[in-house]
Design an enzyme around this catalytic site. Structure first.
Site, PDB file in Angstrom:
ATOM      1  N   ASP A  10       0.877  -1.171   0.000  1.00 30.22           N
ATOM      2  CA  ASP A  10       0.000   0.000   0.000  1.00 30.22           C
ATOM      3  C   ASP A  10       0.918   1.226   0.000  1.00 30.22           C
ATOM      4  O   ASP A  10       2.116   1.124   0.285  1.00 30.22           O
ATOM      5  CB  ASP A  10      -0.890  -0.025   1.244  1.00 30.22           C
ATOM      6  CG  ASP A  10      -1.768   1.198   1.375  1.00 30.22           C
ATOM      7  OD1 ASP A  10      -2.308   1.661   0.355  1.00 30.22           O
ATOM      8  OD2 ASP A  10      -1.885   1.708   2.504  1.00 30.22           O
ATOM      9  N   ASP A  12      -0.357   4.990   0.991  1.00 28.53           N
ATOM     10  CA  ASP A  12      -0.711   5.936   2.045  1.00 28.53           C
ATOM     11  C   ASP A  12      -0.749   5.242   3.404  1.00 28.53           C
ATOM     12  O   ASP A  12      -1.484   4.276   3.604  1.00 28.53           O
ATOM     13  CB  ASP A  12      -2.077   6.568   1.748  1.00 28.53           C
ATOM     14  CG  ASP A  12      -2.033   7.420   0.500  1.00 28.53           C
ATOM     15  OD1 ASP A  12      -1.333   8.437   0.511  1.00 28.53           O
ATOM     16  OD2 ASP A  12      -2.687   7.053  -0.506  1.00 28.53           O
ATOM     17  N   GLU A  19      -1.739  10.129   5.481  1.00 27.77           N
ATOM     18  CA  GLU A  19      -3.107  10.211   5.993  1.00 27.77           C
ATOM     19  C   GLU A  19      -3.369  11.521   6.739  1.00 27.77           C
ATOM     20  O   GLU A  19      -4.433  12.134   6.568  1.00 27.77           O
ATOM     21  CB  GLU A  19      -3.429   9.002   6.876  1.00 27.77           C
ATOM     22  CG  GLU A  19      -3.426   7.670   6.139  1.00 27.77           C
ATOM     23  CD  GLU A  19      -4.502   7.544   5.057  1.00 27.77           C
ATOM     24  OE1 GLU A  19      -5.306   8.491   4.874  1.00 27.77           O
ATOM     25  OE2 GLU A  19      -4.516   6.510   4.384  1.00 27.77           O
ATOM     26  N   THR A  50     -10.779   7.583  -5.748  1.00 29.07           N
ATOM     27  CA  THR A  50     -10.999   9.013  -5.958  1.00 29.07           C
ATOM     28  C   THR A  50     -12.465   9.313  -6.234  1.00 29.07           C
ATOM     29  O   THR A  50     -13.042  10.242  -5.657  1.00 29.07           O
ATOM     30  CB  THR A  50     -10.131   9.524  -7.124  1.00 29.07           C
ATOM     31  OG1 THR A  50      -8.757   9.237  -6.848  1.00 29.07           O
ATOM     32  CG2 THR A  50     -10.298  11.026  -7.312  1.00 29.07           C
ATOM     33  N   GLU A  52     -15.045   7.604  -5.353  1.00 28.04           N
ATOM     34  CA  GLU A  52     -15.866   7.334  -4.172  1.00 28.04           C
ATOM     35  C   GLU A  52     -15.765   8.453  -3.148  1.00 28.04           C
ATOM     36  O   GLU A  52     -16.786   8.918  -2.629  1.00 28.04           O
ATOM     37  CB  GLU A  52     -15.457   5.990  -3.562  1.00 28.04           C
ATOM     38  CG  GLU A  52     -15.870   4.788  -4.409  1.00 28.04           C
ATOM     39  CD  GLU A  52     -15.192   3.489  -3.993  1.00 28.04           C
ATOM     40  OE1 GLU A  52     -15.694   2.416  -4.378  1.00 28.04           O
ATOM     41  OE2 GLU A  52     -14.158   3.545  -3.296  1.00 28.04           O
ATOM     42  N   ALA A  54     -14.730  11.553  -3.646  1.00 25.19           N
ATOM     43  CA  ALA A  54     -15.223  12.800  -4.220  1.00 25.19           C
ATOM     44  C   ALA A  54     -16.750  12.835  -4.186  1.00 25.19           C
ATOM     45  O   ALA A  54     -17.353  13.880  -3.883  1.00 25.19           O
ATOM     46  CB  ALA A  54     -14.705  12.976  -5.642  1.00 25.19           C
ATOM     47  N   SER A 110      -2.838   1.139  -4.488  1.00 28.85           N
ATOM     48  CA  SER A 110      -3.075   2.358  -3.716  1.00 28.85           C
ATOM     49  C   SER A 110      -4.427   2.969  -4.030  1.00 28.85           C
ATOM     50  O   SER A 110      -4.930   2.879  -5.149  1.00 28.85           O
ATOM     51  CB  SER A 110      -1.971   3.380  -4.030  1.00 28.85           C
ATOM     52  OG  SER A 110      -2.245   4.615  -3.419  1.00 28.85           O
ATOM     53  N   SER A 111      -4.975   3.631  -3.021  1.00 29.23           N
ATOM     54  CA  SER A 111      -6.206   4.392  -3.206  1.00 29.23           C
ATOM     55  C   SER A 111      -5.927   5.796  -3.745  1.00 29.23           C
ATOM     56  O   SER A 111      -6.859   6.511  -4.099  1.00 29.23           O
ATOM     57  CB  SER A 111      -6.971   4.497  -1.885  1.00 29.23           C
ATOM     58  OG  SER A 111      -7.329   3.228  -1.416  1.00 29.23           O
ATOM     59  N   ARG A 114      -3.650   8.237  -9.760  1.00 28.11           N
ATOM     60  CA  ARG A 114      -2.437   7.938 -10.511  1.00 28.11           C
ATOM     61  C   ARG A 114      -1.420   9.075 -10.460  1.00 28.11           C
ATOM     62  O   ARG A 114      -0.209   8.848 -10.290  1.00 28.11           O
ATOM     63  CB  ARG A 114      -2.824   7.623 -11.966  1.00 28.11           C
ATOM     64  CG  ARG A 114      -1.664   7.557 -12.957  1.00 28.11           C
ATOM     65  CD  ARG A 114      -0.609   6.542 -12.579  1.00 28.11           C
ATOM     66  NE  ARG A 114      -1.165   5.206 -12.419  1.00 28.11           N
ATOM     67  CZ  ARG A 114      -0.477   4.168 -11.940  1.00 28.11           C
ATOM     68  NH1 ARG A 114       0.771   4.335 -11.527  1.00 28.11           N
ATOM     69  NH2 ARG A 114      -1.034   2.986 -11.823  1.00 28.11           N
TER      70      ARG A 114
END
Length: 223
Positions: A10, A12, A19, A50, A52, A54, A110-111, A114
């Site tokens: 992961d 973040d 975070e 992103t 979700e 947003a 990663s969440s 890009r």
């Protein structure tokens, strides 16, 4: 279970102490837009793609005429400007990535969008050590769904069950476990995972300094 044949990090909270930055930036943005930050907002946002987060900020916290696309663009722009000044590296992150890259192929799930993944890995000088990187923008569902981890395993051409994920958050742990991976948890001191999510980890370590080839070899036979 064999010794893991690939490692998927992961970003973040594992490699980058981002975070607190994400929380500060999104909280500030919501306030600037006249919205209300809720007590459970940060926990809900961790792991979302992103699109979700947003949608959540625009529809649940801000309202009015603001669109999800506008929220995503403006928040990511604020994050990019913060990272241009400083990337907050987790202790031992660069060394751990270099150490593990000498042991097994590396992926990243990663969440982050890009643009931020590429910016951060480039700034840290470790982009070339990853055989593949996946943003949840590029899959159907963000964490806790397994989509990002499954995509990373597919691109590495290693079955998910032969991969080990390195995670910190509740949704990240749930995501990697749902993908069928063994999970090494490196809990963030400020944002520890929920007890039920932490219980999904095959192994818990206190810091990335503890992440070594010997530790992963010791996972053989452990589900």
């Amino acid at each position: 279970m064999t010794t893991p044949q690939a490692i998927v990090f992961d970003l973040d909270g594992v490699l980058v102490d981002s975070e607190p930055v994400w929380e500060e930036v999104r909280r500030g943005y919501v306030a600037d837009m006249g919205g209300t930050w809720r007590p459970d907002t940060q926990d809900r946002l961790m792991g979302m793609s992103t699109d979700e987060w947003a949608d959540y900020l625009a529809g649940d916290l801000i309202g009015g005429d603001v669109t999800s696309d506008q929220v995503a663009y403006e928040v990511v722009d604020r994050m990019s400007r913060r990272y241009a000044v400083e990337v907050p590296i987790m202790p031992g992150a660069v060394e751990a990535v270099r150490r593990m890259a000498d042991f097994r192929p590396l992926g990243l799930a990663s969440s982050s969008p890009r643009a931020l993944i590429d910016l951060v890995l480039g700034r840290l000088g470790i982009a070339g050590l990853f055989r593949t990187t996946v943003s949840t923008e590029e899959v159907d569902l963000g964490k806790p769904a397994p989509d990002g981890y499954l995509a990373a395993a597919a691109r590495l051409e290693v079955p998910a069950g032969e991969c080990v994920a390195i995670e910190d958050s509740s949704n990240g742990l749930r995501s990697a476990h749902a993908a069928g991976m063994r999970v090494v948890a490196v809990p963030h001191p400020r944002y520890p995972p929920a007890a039920d999510a932490a219980a999904l980890a095959t192994l818990k370590i206190k810091s990335l300094d503890e992440l070594t080839p010997d530790v992963l070899t010791g996972l053989e036979g452990r589900a």
